[in-house]
Design an enzyme around this catalytic site. Sequence first.
Site, short mmCIF file in Angstrom:
data_model
loop_
_atom_site.label_atom_id
_atom_site.label_comp_id
_atom_site.label_asym_id
_atom_site.label_seq_id
_atom_site.Cartn_x
_atom_site.Cartn_y
_atom_site.Cartn_z
N TRP A 1 0.76 -1.22 -0.03
CA TRP A 1 0.15 0.06 0.04
C TRP A 1 0.87 1.28 0.04
O TRP A 1 1.88 1.36 0.39
CB TRP A 1 -1.01 -0.17 1.24
CG TRP A 1 -1.73 1.27 1.41
CD1 TRP A 1 -2.81 1.59 0.65
CD2 TRP A 1 -1.30 2.45 2.33
NE1 TRP A 1 -3.20 2.76 1.03
CE2 TRP A 1 -2.53 3.44 1.85
CE3 TRP A 1 -0.41 2.63 3.16
CZ2 TRP A 1 -2.57 4.66 2.60
CZ3 TRP A 1 -0.51 3.89 3.75
CH2 TRP A 1 -1.47 4.80 3.41
N ASP B 1 -15.99 12.21 -2.68
CA ASP B 1 -15.27 10.89 -2.30
C ASP B 1 -16.22 10.23 -1.25
O ASP B 1 -17.35 10.54 -0.95
CB ASP B 1 -13.89 11.12 -1.76
CG ASP B 1 -12.86 9.61 -2.11
OD1 ASP B 1 -13.07 8.91 -1.17
OD2 ASP B 1 -12.19 9.83 -3.13
N ASP B 2 -15.55 9.22 -0.46
CA ASP B 2 -16.33 8.52 0.52
C ASP B 2 -17.12 9.24 1.73
O ASP B 2 -16.53 10.35 1.97
CB ASP B 2 -15.13 7.59 1.27
CG ASP B 2 -15.57 6.57 2.10
OD1 ASP B 2 -16.96 6.53 2.28
OD2 ASP B 2 -14.81 5.95 2.65
N ARG C 1 -10.36 -2.88 7.51
CA ARG C 1 -11.11 -1.72 7.38
C ARG C 1 -12.53 -1.94 8.18
O ARG C 1 -13.42 -1.12 7.46
CB ARG C 1 -11.11 -1.07 6.23
CG ARG C 1 -11.00 0.43 6.42
CD ARG C 1 -11.29 1.13 4.72
NE ARG C 1 -10.78 2.59 5.11
CZ ARG C 1 -11.39 3.33 4.34
NH1 ARG C 1 -12.13 3.04 3.14
NH2 ARG C 1 -10.97 4.67 4.22
N LYS D 1 -15.88 7.11 -9.05
CA LYS D 1 -14.62 6.31 -8.63
C LYS D 1 -15.08 4.92 -7.92
O LYS D 1 -15.58 4.98 -6.96
CB LYS D 1 -13.79 7.17 -7.52
CG LYS D 1 -12.51 6.80 -6.79
CD LYS D 1 -11.95 7.73 -6.11
CE LYS D 1 -10.81 7.33 -5.29
NZ LYS D 1 -10.40 8.31 -4.40
N TRP D 2 -14.57 4.03 -8.28
CA TRP D 2 -14.96 2.54 -7.99
C TRP D 2 -13.90 2.22 -7.02
O TRP D 2 -12.79 1.70 -7.52
CB TRP D 2 -15.31 1.84 -8.95
CG TRP D 2 -15.75 0.22 -8.83
CD1 TRP D 2 -15.24 -0.65 -8.05
CD2 TRP D 2 -16.98 -0.45 -9.09
NE1 TRP D 2 -15.95 -1.77 -7.87
CE2 TRP D 2 -17.10 -1.76 -8.59
CE3 TRP D 2 -18.21 0.01 -9.99
CZ2 TRP D 2 -18.03 -2.61 -9.05
CZ3 TRP D 2 -19.15 -0.84 -10.39
CH2 TRP D 2 -19.02 -2.29 -9.81
N ASP D 3 -14.07 2.15 -5.86
CA ASP D 3 -13.02 1.51 -4.80
C ASP D 3 -13.27 0.41 -4.39
O ASP D 3 -14.26 -0.16 -4.28
CB ASP D 3 -13.12 2.62 -3.90
CG ASP D 3 -11.83 2.95 -3.23
OD1 ASP D 3 -10.68 2.13 -3.22
OD2 ASP D 3 -11.56 3.62 -2.12
N CYS E 1 -10.22 1.85 -8.59
CA CYS E 1 -9.26 2.15 -7.42
C CYS E 1 -9.40 1.06 -6.46
O CYS E 1 -10.55 0.25 -6.45
CB CYS E 1 -9.87 3.40 -6.77
SG CYS E 1 -9.00 3.94 -5.22
N ASP F 1 -2.48 5.66 -3.03
CA ASP F 1 -2.92 6.72 -2.21
C ASP F 1 -1.58 7.66 -1.63
O ASP F 1 -1.72 8.72 -1.10
CB ASP F 1 -3.34 5.88 -0.74
CG ASP F 1 -5.02 5.56 -1.06
OD1 ASP F 1 -5.49 5.98 -1.78
OD2 ASP F 1 -5.52 5.02 -0.17
#
Length: 736
Positions: A204, A371-372, A448, A481-483, A531, A553
């Site tokens: 990461w 975003d999120d 997470r 944005k597909w995370d 992503c 990131d």
Amino acid sequence: MSISCYENVSEDVKKLIKMDTQNTSYVIGIVDDDMFVGHMYYGVRLNDYHLAHVLRIQEIPFLPSKNNRERTSFLDSFPMEYPTYGLGDYREDCISIETKGGHRGLSLQYVSDKVYEGKPALEGLPASFGDEDACSSVEICCEDPYTGLQVELLYTVFDKRDVITRSVKVINKGEDALHVTKVFSACLDMDNRDFEVVSLHGSWARERQIQSVPVSHGKFSVESVRGESSHQDHPFMAIRTRGTNQEHGEVYAMHFVYSGNFKAAVQNDQFDQIRMVMGIHPENFKWKLEPGQAFQAPEVVMLYTQDGMGGMTRILHDFYRNHLIRGEYKDKKRPILLNNWEATYFDFNTDKLIGIAKQASRLGIEMLVMDDGWFGNRFDDNRALGDWTVNEEKLPGGLKYLADEVNKLGMKLGIWFEPEMISPDSDLYRAHPDWAIAIPGRPGSLCRNQYVLDLSRRDVLEHVYESIAKVLRSANIEYVKWDMNRQLSDLGSAFLPADQMGELYHRYVLGVYELQGRMTEEFPYLLLENCSGGGGRFDPGMLYYSPQIWCSDDTDAIERLKIQEGTALIYPLSTMGAHVSDCPNHVLGRVTPFETRGHVALSGTFGYELDVTKIPEEDRRMIPEQVSMYHKYNDLIRQGDYYRIASYSENHFYDCYGVVDKDKKEALYTFVQVLNRPNRHSERLYFRGLDPDRWYRIEGEEETFSGDVLMNAGYLLQSLEGDFKSKLIHIVERSE
Ligand code: DGJ
């Protein structure tokens, strides 16, 4: 037609299939009465096909028809196109099965072949494409006479691109069900010519770092069993002759068009022959085939070049730009976006976003990406994944109101999703705990604070699709944005029976492909950016659906030099999500000049990841300049030929790469001085890619230089004052 077939070229080579690209040839031989599919040659283009002698079949061990006493010795050394498990080839094989009786051995005999123009699609899978002018294909059908298993080896030759793609389809023509326990997509057998293997490793915030090691006895592999292509290893492998540099040296490369578990390996055997293979990782893979059923394995993109690592890079860039990336934005400049993740994290509402958008639009930024944190009870990253309804507390009036307000500013609106996930603290999980991938009775491993949805289930997949589509239908959303923020573990599906549980990993990936395929079909105007916790799923499979992928990131300009060098080694710059972010950098705490951050992000899709209302005035004032720089250079960067001039990961002081337009009229070289050094001469840069016979002007300078001089005698760049400094060198052909 770039594929030719020749019958009975020698006593033992019953048929020879020769594939030619502009500069390479690939030759297959059907050998012996047993009709083995042997690999004869891959390399520089051959004009002739009389090469039966290269198979060493007159040497010990003899061919099985002449000396079956040594059959295993033959199988263990003969160069195979698609080696099988269990009968005497002890090297890394490509396919294994388990029959009803629990037996594993398998052999393949050539049955027939079919040559045609064009290329078929691979059912349910992303794959390169090309029409009849661009490519021709050969399907070689082989069969195991004892189980009835049929294997179709598909090769497609993109002659003008120097690329050959390979894939494999397995069909159960027998009378009993069986399990396929391994099915790779490509194999390359040849003598070891003092090769080195090049791969990409990472973590990461440290994705795609280039590594090279000698190919020595034993096996070297890169692999993922994480359910995605991963931050750690990359589905790419190249072997090159020792001494290969950017311009010279032989390179063979394989790149997997797949986004799940993979394995790529190179083995040097007892006779100093190497075998290079690539395919779906066999760990926890077991696919049941009832009689008549088929399994389609994903595609491998394969190439050979004598033009060094740079040659490989440019072949892959052109190939992906023309034969893999699709959709509205395939050849188009992307809107400059501002993403609010590092600007606000979860702490935002409509007013705050509109405040940022107002300032951004005045500076020339073209799209706001939320975003999120816009849905359900998502006030932090511990909850609400799966609850894809707008949080009206944060966003009164919903997405429609926000989109309308952003559109009034002349900007587009984009939003973030993480559709593959489910939080234990979500309405979705409370209603359907069995929708998460889990082993019944065993508490799942959280990552997470979330689980992964079981996309092998039709009901789950339909629900996920409808949740996304409903949101996208509700407002003018022009980017997604597909995370994907965790890797798979605890493999178990409440839907699959025990004898099909080994299908879950691959069925999951097929589910992701179906979702993205449907979404891009229903919303064709959408710009999709994949992503995965940064760049954890940056692979050719994802590129088939999204023309760009978030690189990492880690947005620190200096760390990005290495990440972007590794990414650009095999992917066009148009695919690399790159933004100017705030300082001190949120991952490293490093402070770099705003100008350098702009120059480094310029070689990707370009955008901002900061609060424009809060950054220092002098940085803000630079944004309109950076915006015009993007508009000035982006066509060149997106479409040009990439040349690596110097590598910071190798020299530890500075970095330089260039992009030259296809007509060689214009070039842009980006130089980044990471660390200044005392008492140094100027840096001599040997530019690449120019026309030696033309004259060029360097923007901002009076003197003109021939391409010949700039490439061979070099260009002298005075050292810049301080660390982390950068300079763009723009070169245009001199007009008479
Ligand atoms: C990981 C991504 O890489 C980030 O850019 C951001 O979107 C976060 N996820 C949001 O949770």
